[in-house]
Design a protein around this motif. Sequence first.
Motif, PDB file in Angstrom:
ATOM      1  N   UNK A  52       0.841  -1.199   0.000  1.00  0.00           N
ATOM      2  CA  UNK A  52       0.000   0.000   0.000  1.00  0.00           C
ATOM      3  C   UNK A  52       0.875   1.247   0.000  1.00  0.00           C
ATOM      4  N   UNK A  53       0.532   2.180  -0.872  1.00  0.00           N
ATOM      5  CA  UNK A  53       1.270   3.442  -0.967  1.00  0.00           C
ATOM      6  C   UNK A  53       0.264   4.566  -1.189  1.00  0.00           C
ATOM      7  N   UNK A  54       0.770   5.780  -1.175  1.00  0.00           N
ATOM      8  CA  UNK A  54      -0.015   6.940  -1.598  1.00  0.00           C
ATOM      9  C   UNK A  54       0.618   7.485  -2.873  1.00  0.00           C
ATOM     10  N   UNK A  55      -0.201   7.623  -3.903  1.00  0.00           N
ATOM     11  CA  UNK A  55       0.242   8.321  -5.107  1.00  0.00           C
ATOM     12  C   UNK A  55      -0.173   9.778  -4.928  1.00  0.00           C
ATOM     13  N   UNK A  56       0.772  10.598  -4.526  1.00  0.00           N
ATOM     14  CA  UNK A  56       0.474  11.946  -4.058  1.00  0.00           C
ATOM     15  C   UNK A  56      -0.475  11.826  -2.861  1.00  0.00           C
ATOM     16  N   UNK A  57      -1.703  12.224  -2.974  1.00  0.00           N
ATOM     17  CA  UNK A  57      -2.608  12.148  -1.825  1.00  0.00           C
ATOM     18  C   UNK A  57      -3.572  10.965  -1.909  1.00  0.00           C
TER      19      UNK A  57
END
Length: 287
Positions: free
Chosen positions: A166-171
Amino acid sequence: MEFCRTHFLAILSLVLLFPRTTKGWGEDGHAIICKIAQPRLNNAAAEAVQNLLPKYAENDLGRVCSWADHVKFIFPWSSALHYIDTPDNLCNYQYTRDCKDENGLKGRCVAGAINNYTNQLLSYGRDSDSQYNLTQALLFLSHFMGDIHQPLHVGFTSDRGGNTIDVHWYTRKTNLHHVWDDSIIETAEQRFYDSDMDGFIDAIKKNITKEWSDQVGDWESCDYTKTTCPNIYASESIKAACEWAYKDVSENSVLGDDYFSSRLPTVNLRLAQGGVRLAATLNRIFS
């Protein structure tokens, strides 16, 4: 796994009415690869592709290049054919070790699928009673040639090619695999091409003829005894996954401008290679 052409075309028409589903490279990524490939076809391949494409596609391979993603729920046996799981952190690929499904059945991976559908298409024009559905074979091959060039479709087993990271692509919350399937391409289209996929395609085509012109011959080439070389493409992908996709990424990383700008050149390169190699493979098949 095989069925009549009429049944296939009926399913194709039905599937095209559905909204987008889980994707490999995303709709745009697959369309870009097929739209790069089709103008590069020689006369024999262009004629064969036109004959095999369903009328709905209007001789536009890019229009149906994501068909294989949409039919996973109809053909659950095909799901394992979209990717390769490699041992964690080894950063290399071996067909005999890695090309298998979750049950250990050998040959059931994207490299095996490319070999299989290439062999099916070689019967075109040679066997009037072919046992294969060659329209289906063309659409599967075109899609899988795209998948194998997406670095995280040849990724680590434990994280399922970045799907469980799990990551954030920008927000926006997403996962690492989705970043490479969709987010990098979509962000590039929005920032540089006014959300116009055709502008992105034109830029990649220009790079093929200029920046990468001295490499294209190597991309197109294959062992003289083979029609396609998916093991080469898979080895490149796991190397790119280690050097670019996974590098400096951990659970809940926030991926922004630095990640986007440093990874976009790899995405552009893999899209270009996928398109060039799809065309070269179809040219060998139908010539």
